[in-house]
Structures are given as structure tokens and as C-alpha cells.
Enzyme design. Structure first.
Site, PDB file in Angstrom:
ATOM      1  N   CYS A   2     -11.280 -19.650   2.225  1.00  0.00           N
ATOM      2  CA  CYS A   2     -12.645 -19.949   2.634  1.00  0.00           C
ATOM      3  C   CYS A   2     -13.651 -19.141   1.821  1.00  0.00           C
ATOM      4  CB  CYS A   2     -12.905 -19.674   4.113  1.00  0.00           C
ATOM      5  SG  CYS A   2     -11.854 -20.598   5.217  1.00  0.00           S
ATOM      6  N   ARG A  27     -11.641 -20.762  -3.563  1.00  0.00           N
ATOM      7  CA  ARG A  27     -11.081 -20.077  -2.399  1.00  0.00           C
ATOM      8  C   ARG A  27     -10.619 -21.045  -1.310  1.00  0.00           C
ATOM      9  NH1 ARG A  27     -12.618 -14.637  -2.177  1.00  0.00           N
ATOM     10  NH2 ARG A  27     -12.167 -14.616   0.035  1.00  0.00           N
ATOM     11  N   TRP A  73     -10.748 -23.475   3.771  1.00  0.00           N
ATOM     12  CA  TRP A  73      -9.297 -23.649   3.641  1.00  0.00           C
ATOM     13  C   TRP A  73      -8.782 -23.582   5.072  1.00  0.00           C
ATOM     14  CZ3 TRP A  73      -4.801 -20.918   4.789  1.00  0.00           C
ATOM     15  CH2 TRP A  73      -3.642 -21.356   4.137  1.00  0.00           C
ATOM     16  N   ASN A  99     -14.719 -16.632   7.640  1.00  0.00           N
ATOM     17  CA  ASN A  99     -13.479 -16.600   6.869  1.00  0.00           C
ATOM     18  C   ASN A  99     -12.548 -15.635   7.588  1.00  0.00           C
ATOM     19  OD1 ASN A  99     -11.463 -16.410   4.927  1.00  0.00           O
ATOM     20  ND2 ASN A  99     -12.621 -14.966   3.660  1.00  0.00           N
ATOM     21  N   GLY A 100     -11.338 -16.083   7.914  1.00  0.00           N
ATOM     22  CA  GLY A 100     -10.401 -15.204   8.624  1.00  0.00           C
ATOM     23  C   GLY A 100      -9.789 -15.938   9.794  1.00  0.00           C
ATOM     24  N   GLU A 485       8.453 -17.422 -12.199  1.00  0.00           N
ATOM     25  CA  GLU A 485       7.026 -17.689 -12.384  1.00  0.00           C
ATOM     26  C   GLU A 485       6.807 -19.068 -13.008  1.00  0.00           C
ATOM     27  OE1 GLU A 485       4.403 -16.647 -11.266  1.00  0.00           O
ATOM     28  OE2 GLU A 485       2.823 -17.210 -12.654  1.00  0.00           O
ATOM     29  N   LYS A 489       4.629 -21.959 -11.191  1.00  0.00           N
ATOM     30  CA  LYS A 489       3.459 -22.566 -11.845  1.00  0.00           C
ATOM     31  C   LYS A 489       3.576 -24.080 -11.827  1.00  0.00           C
ATOM     32  CE  LYS A 489       1.306 -20.174 -11.900  1.00  0.00           C
ATOM     33  NZ  LYS A 489       1.003 -18.848 -11.519  1.00  0.00           N
ATOM     34  N   GLU A 492       3.237 -25.595  -8.150  1.00  0.00           N
ATOM     35  CA  GLU A 492       1.948 -25.515  -7.457  1.00  0.00           C
ATOM     36  C   GLU A 492       0.877 -26.406  -8.071  1.00  0.00           C
ATOM     37  OE1 GLU A 492       0.361 -21.525  -7.286  1.00  0.00           O
ATOM     38  OE2 GLU A 492       0.918 -21.139  -9.345  1.00  0.00           O
ATOM     39  N   HIS A 508      26.628 -20.569  -8.680  1.00  0.00           N
ATOM     40  CA  HIS A 508      26.896 -20.309  -7.264  1.00  0.00           C
ATOM     41  C   HIS A 508      26.203 -21.316  -6.346  1.00  0.00           C
ATOM     42  CE1 HIS A 508      28.988 -16.650  -8.247  1.00  0.00           C
ATOM     43  NE2 HIS A 508      27.981 -16.308  -9.026  1.00  0.00           N
ATOM     44  N   LYS A 607      -7.250 -19.493  -3.537  1.00  0.00           N
ATOM     45  CA  LYS A 607      -7.060 -18.390  -4.478  1.00  0.00           C
ATOM     46  C   LYS A 607      -6.756 -17.078  -3.785  1.00  0.00           C
ATOM     47  CE  LYS A 607      -7.179 -16.751  -8.631  1.00  0.00           C
ATOM     48  NZ  LYS A 607      -6.007 -17.115  -9.424  1.00  0.00           N
TER      49      LYS A 607
END
Ligand code: F6R
Length: 612
Positions: A2, A27, A73, A99-100, A485, A489, A492, A508, A607
């Protein structure tokens, strides 16, 4: 998580708010809204991006020089028009952005329902503004006091701004657990989740501290009190951020710009810290705590996501260069596990945003048990940076693309310098090796520059693989975190399912997935375990998997086996992550663009993850 922006001053608020929302959109971007006061409180909100809000208000009254705005968000309630912020109080005289997460919102809501209140949305935020108005009316207190009383009843995290029709010359902002910055201009104030909407208007900012409430008035007065009514003196910081860093500068996406910035951002991470000619590595921000690191019995690295992957590279670096045992922990697991923490532990927290709720909570826990906390953050003045005993900023510049790129390589750069500095002081690296390593890291920005020239080749490769449904990424040693990573990437931003594994783990289980449809990216630059990596490639080939191999320039053996080859410049093993990551970032980027995905704002992501 947010984005919040608010304005009070002599100018028209709407253009400032909408520009601020665009800056903060990274955000969260599932809905957006604005409330403006011009005698009457006007509130407009919609699901979708900020551009949808702009369409909605095109024929509306958007005048007024005080206002609040939000890009969301979703945490409570689906992303729709009703759950979008701002939220009105019952009388519609107050509006709030938040926000929260208000953790005890259900209890508060049922108490309010028992007293006859009804709610339009499913959000925790609407509960808070109802509570504030209820207190204001029933306890006959002013708005500030009502906010103060309400926040004393709230459990959870918040950054809020409240606007009131009855107080047309005042905004109230408060913070706990979620960031809030106040821009102090000439007779005007801005409030925002980060400094990006503020920088156009002023470089003077006040970071609100935990449980502080600010009253911002039109006459330029800023008063801060805690929720327990203690007076606080605002401390004005100077922003160092440059406006140009917040723009795309001709690139199609922020992500691409940020990938291309890496030669510079890695150099900036080393600036003033590495002098290869003189043989000096020194991180000013940790100097007072260096002995803690040198004498540490154990280092615990806490982080999330991409920063956690950087932490894994850090584990290899610190163990090799300092011989201190390292544990790398997902912050979210660490904080809830009742972990064993000793006073001579050093906890390194890695976070681009410096606001990640789990990482912040993990270091607070470790600090309470007496451990020393070293922060590696990108955002100056962020909560994790402030909560740490010492630390080093990565200085990568603002990272706007939601998928982290340049922050990752900057984090690895700092970890390398830190491990080299401690190792040399501790005597766990020989002088000749120390010089070899610092000369090599000094040459990395040019090698990254060269690696970026692979872009065209990778774009062609992306065309080949853009329609596959799965990808496997493999690597050993330092290249294992790079594989993780690379997979993160890709998934997402392109929504292709991808997994990263240590190459030897493939047999395995994941080997069951391999057939002619499965592309396998393998980072095959290892010197120590080259033969073993070749065996892993043979295992994939035997099952008809397609190999895309990242190799060192001049490689022969892997070249003969792989279906596709990406050659990166030669470097020492511990620095390969700084180079091998680049083609993987580019591959994800091009695949996502070709699939028509929103690269800078991938679905469901945000973000800065300021909720648990
Ligand atoms: C992935 C990504 C996330 C973040 C994670 C931690 O591209 O950006 O996985 O790395 O949310 O964020 P910070 O580093 O801000 O603590």
C-alpha cells in the site's frame, strides 16, 4: 504494501496526490482512491490501477488544497471499489488511508456492531475510522485525542493519515510498524509511505517513529506526540535521492533500466569502501561493531525473498573468508520458532526496502536477546536500518521495479566487502589472496557491463522458451543461490512455474519432471566442481531435457553438451553470482515482456512487504 500520500498547503492537492500515487504504485496496485476537501469532503475510489482512478475522476470535482490518496495491496477483503481506500467514518466527515494490518479488528468491529454501527467494506481500516469517530462523539474529545485513544486500543501495524471536514486546516498522521515520511516544504506538508512522492517539492523530511502521531497544520506547524501523549521534537533529515532515479530514462520498464544500472550500482556500493590500489576494504557503517563480527561465534543472516538468496551467497562468503559459521534464516520462520540466540551472535539483516515486517520483527527479537544487529538495506532511514546497531547501505539507488534486480547484486557486493574486511582483520585470508580478491571485485562493474551485452542473444533465447510451462534452475556452491534467484525472477514476472535446486539434489526428486518439454538452466561456471556439474548435465540430457548453460568464456566441455550456451566473463568463483545473475534477470525480463506480462507490477505482488 500500500502506498499513502497526503498533502496540505497552498497548492491544488489532486495533481500532487496523483503524481505521488504513480510513484508509489510499485507498493500495491489493486485499487486506488483519493479524498479531497474543499468545504465538503469528496471521496473517489476504484479497483484497478491509479490510471483507473484518473479515468473515474475525469468529470468530478477534484479541487481543494488538502487531500489524502492511497494505492492498495489487499490484505482484508478482495480488491474491489468498496474495499479500496480512503474509507469514510459513519458521518462521512472523516476519511482515512491506511497501510498495515489492524490485528484485533474483528473484536473492535463486533463491539462497534453491538453499538449499532454498520460497515460497507471488509477492511480493518474502516473499523479504525469508525472507532475514531465513535470516540470523538461519545467521549467528547477533539480529533487528535480521539486518534490517540483509538490507537491505544489497536493491536497491529499502521501508517495512517486522516482528513476531517470539521478540521479543514489539519491532517493527522500516525505510524506503528509501517513507514511514514513527512515532507516539510515552504508552508506545506506532504506525507507519504516513502520519499518518492515528496522529492519534487522538498528535500527536508521527518521520519515518523513508532507510535508517533503528527498534527500537520496549514500554517506550517508540525507537532508530534506519542500515543502515550509524550511531546517529541521533529528531526529534519535531508534527502539525498535524485529525481532522475525515479524515472524510466528511455527504458521500456523500470526493471530493464535497473538491470542495466548494475555496473553503476555495484560501483556505488563499493564507493568509499574499497580501494584496490591501496589494498583497503573498510565499511564505515560497521567500524564500531567490527570486533563483534571478528569475535562472533556465529552469524545468523535473516531476510526474505531475493534478499534471502543474497544471504545464502553471504553464507558461502563468510564461511570461506572468515571461518565463522553462518546460518541463513527466513525471517518469517526465525521469528516464530523460539530460536536460540546468544549474546555473541551477530545477526545480519538484509532488506532492500528496510521495511519488510518479518525481517524487522526478527531483528527486534534477536536484539532483545542481546545479539548484535548489522543491517544491509537500500533505503536510507528505513526501519531496519534504524533498528540495527550498525550497518551498510547498499547505495543501489531507488529500486522501482517490483522484482528485485540491482538491489540483489548490491547486497552481494556489500556481503563480499564485509566478509573480506572481517577475514583480513581476523587473519583467515592470506595477504596474497586478499589482494587477488579485492582486485577482482574492483573489476566486476566492467565485467557486468560486458555481460549486459548478451542482451540480444538472451532476447532470442527468450523467444524460444516463452511458451513453456515449467523451468528448472540448477547450480552448485555459490551458484546454488543464483539458481534460486533465477527461478524466483522468472516465476514472479512471467508466471511460468520455475524451481531452483542445488544441482546434485536433482536426482533426489526433481529429475522425475525432466522430459523433452523441460528447459533446465544450469550455471556451470564452477571450477571446484566442474566435473560434477557436467555429470548433472548428462543426467538431464539422458532424459531429453533442454540445457541452457551459463558458462565461463572459452568453455569447451559444457559447450559440447548444452543446447544453448550463455558465456559470461571469467572471474573467481565467489564473484560469479554477480555476473551469472545478469543473464537470468534478462531472460526473465524478455520472457515476461513476450508473454505480455506487466513486468514492473506483476500480479499479486508489492515491493515493500510491511505485513506478515
Ligand atoms: C523478489 C523480491 C522479494 C523481496 C522480498 C524482501 O524480486 O523483490 O522477494 O526480495 O520481499 O524484500 P526486502 O529486500 O525489501 O526485505
Amino acid at each position: 504494501m500500500c502506498g499513502i500520500v497526503a498533502y496540505i498547503g497552498p497548492r491544488e492537492a489532486y495533481p500532487i496526490l496523483i503524481k505521488g500515487l504513480h510513484r508509489l504504485e510499485y507498493r500495491g496496485y489493486d485499487s486506488a482512491g483519493v479524498a479531497l476537501l474543499n468545504g465538503k469532503l469528496h471521496l473517489y475510489k476504484t479497483h484497478g490501477k491509479v490510471s483507473e482512478l484518473e479515468k473515474l475522476v475525469a468529470d468530478k470535482d477534484i479541487s481543494g488544497n488538502i487531500g489524502i490518496a492511497h494505492t492498495r495491496w489487499a490484505t482484508h477483503g478482495e480488491p474491489n471499489d468498496i474495499n479500496a481506500h480512503p474509507h469514510y467514518s459513519p458521518s462521512k466527515k472523516l476519511a482515512i488511508i491506511h497501510n498495515g494490518i489492524i490485528e484485533n479488528y474483528a473484536t473492535l468491529k463486533s463491539e462497534l456492531i453491538n453499538r449499532g454501527y454498520t460497515f460497507e467494506s471488509n477492511t480493518d481500516t474502516e473499523v479504525l475510522i469508525h472507532l475514531i469517530e465513535d470516540i470523538q462523539v461519545n467521549e467528547k474529545v477533539n480529533l487528535f485525542e480521539a486518534v490517540q485513544i483509538a490507537l491505544n486500543q489497536v493491536i497491529g501495524a499502521y501508517a495512517i493519515v486522516i482528513i476531517s471536514q470539521d478540521y479543514p486546516d489539519m491532517l493527522i498522521a500516525a505510524k506503528k510498524g509501517s513507514p511514514l515520511v513527512i515532507g516539510v516544504g515552504e508552508g506545506e506538508f506532504l506525507v507519504a509511505s516513502d520519499a518518492t512522492p515528496i522529492i519534487d517539492y522538498t528535500k527536508n523530511v521527518v521520519y515518523l517513529e513508532e507510535e508517533e502521531i503528527a498534527i500537520l497544520t496549514r500554517n506550517g506547524e508540525l507537532k508530534i506526540k506519542t500515543i502515550k501523549n509524550k511531546d517529541k521534537t521533529p528531526y529534519v533529515h535531508k534527502l539525498e535521492m535524485q529525481l532522475s532515479t525515479l524515472e524510466k530514462s528511455g527504458y521500456d520498464h523500470f526493471m530493464l533500466k535497473e538491470i542495466y544500472e548494475q555496473p553503476r550500482s555495484i560501483r556505488d556500493s563499493m564507493r568509499g569502501r574499497l580501494n584496490a590500489q591501496k589494498g583497503i576494504v573498510s565499511l564505515g557503517g560497521i567500524i564500531d561493531y567490527e570486533m563483534k563480527l571478528i569475535n562472533a561465534k556465529r552469524i545468523i543472516i535473516v531476510a526474505c525473498g531475493t534478499s534471502w538468496h543474497a544471504g545464502l551467497v553471504g553464507e558461502y562468503l563468510f564461511e570461506e573468508l572468515t571461518r565463522i559459521p553462518v546460518e541463513v534464516e527466513y525471517a518469517s520462520e526465525f521469528r516464530y520458532r523460539n530460536p536460540i540466540i546468544y549474546e555473541d551472535d551477530v545477526v545480519i539483516a538484509i532488506s532492500q526496502s528496510g521495511e519488510t515486517a518479518d525481517t524487522l520483527a526478527a531483528i527486534k527479537l534477536a536484539k532483545s536477546k542481546g545479539a548484535t544487529i548489522i543491517g544491509i538495506c537500500n533505503v536510507v532511514g528505513s526501519s531496519i536500518a534504524r533498528e540495527s546497531h550498525a550497518g551498510s547501505y547498499t547505495h543501489a539507488g531507488p529500486e522501482i521495479g517490483v522484482a528485485s534486480t540491482k538491489a540483489f547484486t548490491a547486497q552481494i557486493t556489500i556481503l563480499t566487502l564485509m566478509a573480506l574486511s572481517i577475514g583480513s582483520k581476523k587473519g583467515t585470508i592470506s595477504t596474497s589472496k586478499f589482494y587477488q580478491y579485492i582486485n577482482e571485485i574492483d573489476s566486476i562493474p566492467e565485467k557486468v557491463e560486458k555481460t549486459l551485452k548478451l542482451s540480444k542473444q538472451i532476447e532470442i533465447l527468450a523467444k524460444e522458451f516463452k511458451d513453456v510451462r515449467n523451468f528448472l534452475y540448477l547450480g552448485r556452491g555459490y551458484n546454488f543461490p543464483v539458481a534460486l534467484e533465477g527461478a524466483l525472477k522468472l516465476k514472479e514476472i512471467s508466471y511460468i512455474h520455475a524451481e531452483g535446486y542445488p544441482a546434485a539434489e536433482m536426482k533426489h526428486g526433481p529429475i522425475a519432471l525432466i522430459d523433452k518439454e523441460m528447459p533446465v538452466v544450469i550455471i556451470a561456471t564452477n571450477k571446484g566442481s566442474y566435473e560434477k556439474v557436467i555429470s548433472n548435465i548428462e543426467e538431464v540430457k539422458a532424459r531429453k531435457g533442454k540445457i541452457i548453460a551459463i558458462v565461463t568464456e572459452g568453455d569447451v566441455a559444457v559447450k559440447n553438451l548444452a543446447d544453448y550456451i550463455i558465456e559470461i566473463p571469467e572471474t573467481i568463483e565467489m564473484l560469479v553470482p554477480l555476473l551469472a545473475t545478469i543473464p537470468l534477470q534478462l531472460l526473465s525480463y524478455y520472457i515476461a515482456v513476450m508473454r505480455g506480462c506487466d513486468v514492473d507490477m506483476p500480479r499479486n505482488l508489492a515491493k515493500s512487504v510491511t505485513v506478515e
